[in-house]
Design a protein around this motif. Structure first.
Motif, PDB file in Angstrom:
ATOM      1  N   LEU A  68     -15.465 -26.448  -9.663  1.00 16.99           N
ATOM      2  CA  LEU A  68     -14.708 -27.185 -10.679  1.00 16.99           C
ATOM      3  C   LEU A  68     -14.844 -26.537 -12.055  1.00 16.99           C
ATOM      4  CD1 LEU A  68     -15.475 -30.835  -9.548  1.00 16.99           C
ATOM      5  CD2 LEU A  68     -13.223 -29.762  -9.608  1.00 16.99           C
ATOM      6  N   VAL A  69     -16.039 -26.128 -12.401  1.00 15.11           N
ATOM      7  CA  VAL A  69     -16.239 -25.447 -13.677  1.00 15.11           C
ATOM      8  C   VAL A  69     -15.437 -24.145 -13.707  1.00 15.11           C
ATOM      9  CG1 VAL A  69     -17.928 -24.270 -15.142  1.00 15.11           C
ATOM     10  CG2 VAL A  69     -18.481 -26.488 -14.133  1.00 15.11           C
ATOM     11  N   ALA A  70     -15.450 -23.424 -12.593  1.00 17.07           N
ATOM     12  CA  ALA A  70     -14.691 -22.174 -12.517  1.00 17.07           C
ATOM     13  C   ALA A  70     -13.190 -22.430 -12.635  1.00 17.07           C
ATOM     14  CB  ALA A  70     -15.009 -21.451 -11.205  1.00 17.07           C
ATOM     15  N   THR A  71     -12.702 -23.501 -12.026  1.00 19.38           N
ATOM     16  CA  THR A  71     -11.281 -23.863 -12.137  1.00 19.38           C
ATOM     17  C   THR A  71     -10.902 -24.078 -13.593  1.00 19.38           C
ATOM     18  OG1 THR A  71     -11.283 -24.901  -9.944  1.00 19.38           O
ATOM     19  CG2 THR A  71      -9.507 -25.518 -11.452  1.00 19.38           C
ATOM     20  N   GLY A  72     -11.724 -24.872 -14.291  1.00 20.78           N
ATOM     21  CA  GLY A  72     -11.460 -25.107 -15.712  1.00 20.78           C
ATOM     22  C   GLY A  72     -11.486 -23.824 -16.521  1.00 20.78           C
ATOM     23  N   TYR A  73     -12.411 -22.943 -16.195  1.00 19.19           N
ATOM     24  CA  TYR A  73     -12.531 -21.673 -16.926  1.00 19.19           C
ATOM     25  C   TYR A  73     -11.273 -20.822 -16.764  1.00 19.19           C
ATOM     26  CZ  TYR A  73     -13.935 -16.861 -17.847  1.00 19.19           C
ATOM     27  OH  TYR A  73     -13.982 -15.560 -18.303  1.00 19.19           O
ATOM     28  N   TRP A  74     -10.795 -20.664 -15.522  1.00 20.25           N
ATOM     29  CA  TRP A  74      -9.616 -19.836 -15.291  1.00 20.25           C
ATOM     30  C   TRP A  74      -8.360 -20.427 -15.938  1.00 20.25           C
ATOM     31  CZ3 TRP A  74      -9.721 -14.986 -13.975  1.00 20.25           C
ATOM     32  CH2 TRP A  74     -10.799 -14.501 -13.240  1.00 20.25           C
ATOM     33  N   LEU A  75      -8.260 -21.756 -15.926  1.00 22.26           N
ATOM     34  CA  LEU A  75      -7.118 -22.383 -16.605  1.00 22.26           C
ATOM     35  C   LEU A  75      -7.217 -22.198 -18.115  1.00 22.26           C
ATOM     36  CD1 LEU A  75      -6.794 -25.707 -14.566  1.00 22.26           C
ATOM     37  CD2 LEU A  75      -5.250 -23.754 -14.500  1.00 22.26           C
ATOM     38  N   TYR A  76      -8.427 -22.155 -18.634  1.00 18.89           N
ATOM     39  CA  TYR A  76      -8.636 -21.991 -20.078  1.00 18.89           C
ATOM     40  C   TYR A  76      -8.246 -20.590 -20.544  1.00 18.89           C
ATOM     41  CZ  TYR A  76     -11.184 -21.157 -24.425  1.00 18.89           C
ATOM     42  OH  TYR A  76     -11.521 -20.804 -25.715  1.00 18.89           O
TER      43      TYR A  76
END
Length: 487
Positions: free
Chosen positions: A318-326
């Motif tokens: 989930l943290v990685a998902t947020g990072y890539w979207l950011y």
């Protein structure tokens, strides 16, 4: 207890697995269900609470039958809807059926399962749920090519067919032996236990299991406690809170953000239209495959290691998902797909199946239906909240939504690590020992005995003091007692 062999064609493990697979149609239905989830969950929430009393009154099989009928009626109203409000009514009715099914199926599953296979059978049940979800996604994908209202009526009609099959088949399934024994249908209960152990009424293991269940039922009756929610809360508060927390974190850990809104997540990452639905369909297949390892692992590793490892992987994804979207770079679209798939796989093997397994196995028979009804209601309450707020959060905090649910995964890790006892291989009737309640009861009995002895000593001392005081008030007699003079 049983004076004739079983007439069932299936006995032993074939019967057990046939029941489990068929009961999984119940969770297939609410995995498959289409439409605006928040409306359905209103009905599911209230009937999941009522399911506790219904399951105790008419049995597990009867509740399963009623739930399937109610769901089918609601699905038919939606399929042939003529307007918005008839669709809403159909959704709420279907929700009522879902509430009954989602509460009673895990209870039924736990009560027919042997301790060393209970986890595996519950995980099979969850696989049925995810097959339902995958079926709904792929049905949506193929029906998206239909240029008429059949594109949404066909998916809704399919769930009516499955519901009708479940309703008819539930009449052929055996009742829970624990419910039968608890309602003084001992002969029928013993017969079901014998069937589950191969059909021989003289099977020593079956007889021993019957006697253990009967002894536990009698022990609870001898305690004289009323089977109410108030008594359940007072005596089993810890178990109830653990059961409710498992279902709450199953939703807070982010599965609805990924599953219900997977096409939108993929659209945010750059996939469009049918391609987004296609990616959700591919993800759902991997999701199904991820639910298979727990069939083998849950009764070997135990519940705690699976929940803990799942929480770590999910939080990371989930943290990685947020990072890539950011950062929003050219690789974001593919990277988000990978992160979502990893998250779904981790959830499918951990926080997906186990919150449906854990509550019914930690609850004692007398309040199992009521306790599980509260945990299931918690699931639907948080399901409703997450489903309602996710679109809002996606607009307001955007990519930060995913690390937020990653934080909830971390919280669930801490909760399991410090508070969840291991239940692997423990018979349902021996779960008191897992929670230390046998020792606590023995300690309370010892303390009560010691208290009675102290009271007796105090009484004797008071009697001696009273005699002494009376003699003091009489003058010379006190002197004789105090000094030992015989004058």
């Amino acid at each position: 207890m049983v004076d004739r062999p079983s007439h069932r064609r299936l006995v032993g493990q074939p019967l057990l697995y046939a029941i489990s697979i068929f009961a999984s149609l119940g969770v297939f239905l609410f995995g498959y269900d289409q439409g605006v989830m928040s409306v359905l969950e209103i009905g599911a929430f209230f009937t999941s609470i009522a399911a506790g009393r219904v399951g105790d009154m008419i049995g597990r099989r009867g509740t399963l039958f009623i739930g399937a009928i109610v769901f089918t009626i609601g699905g038919a109203i939606q399929t042939f809807t003529v307007g918005f409000w008839s669709m809403v009514v159909g959704r709420i009715i279907s929700g009522c059926g879902v509430g009954l099914l989602s509460t009673i199926v895990p209870i039924y599953q736990s009560e027919i399962s042997p301790p060393n296979h209970r986890g595996a059978l519950a995980c099979m049940e969850f696989t049925g749920n995810i097959i339902g979800y995958s079926a709904s996604v792929w049905t949506d994908y193929f029906c998206a090519f239909i240029q008429s209202d059949l594109s949404w009526r066909i998916p809704l009609g399919i769930q009516c067919v499955i519901g009708a099959i479940l309703a008819g088949g539930s009449l052929l399934m055996p009742e829970s032996p624990r419910w039968l024994i608890d309602t003084d249908k001992d002969a029928e209960g013993m017969r079901v236990i014998a069937d589950l152990h191969g059909g021989d009424p003289d099977n020593e293991v079956a007889i021993a299991e019957f006697e253990e269940i009967k002894e536990k039922v009698q022990e609870e009756r001898d305690s004289g406690e009323v089977r109410s929610y108030a008594v359940m809360w007072r005596k089993y508060k810890r178990r109830v809170l653990l059961a409710m927390s498992s279902q709450a974190f199953a939703q807070l850990n982010g599965i609805n953000v990924i599953s219900y809104y997977a096409p939108r997540v993929f659209e945010e990452a750059g996939w469009r239209g049918r391609d987004a639905i296609l990616m959700a369909g591919i993800n759902s297949i991997i999701y199904i495959l991820s639910t298979l390892p727990p069939w083998y692992l849950v009764d070997r590793w135990g519940r705690r290691p699976i929940l803990l490892s799942g929480a770590v992987i999910m939080a990371t994804a989930l943290v990685a998902t947020g990072y890539w979207l950011y950062i929003d770079v050219s690789l974001t679209a593919k990277a988000v797909v990978v992160c979502v798939i990893i998250f779904n796989a981790a959830f499918g093997y951990s926080w997906g199946p186990l919150p449906w397994l854990y509550p019914p196995e930690i609850m004692p028979l007398t309040i199992r239906a009521k306790g599980v009804s509260l945990s299931t209601a918690t699931n639907w309450a948080f399901n409703f909240w997450v489903g309602l707020t996710t679109p809002v959060f996606q607009e307001l905090i955007e990519w930060r939504l995913y690390p937020m649910h990653g934080f909830f995964c971390a919280c669930s890790f801490v909760l399991v690590y410090f508070l969840y006892p291991e239940t692997k291989g423990v018979p349902l009737e021996e779960m008191d020992a897992v929670f230390g309640e046998d020792e606590r009861q023995e300690r309370m009995d010892n303390e009560s005995l010691a208290s009675e002895r102290r009271s007796l000593v105090r009484h004797e001392r008071r009697s001696w003091f009273d005699r002494l005081f009376k003699r003091e008030s009489s003058g010379p007699s006190y002197q004789r007692v105090a000094t030992g003079n015989d004058e």
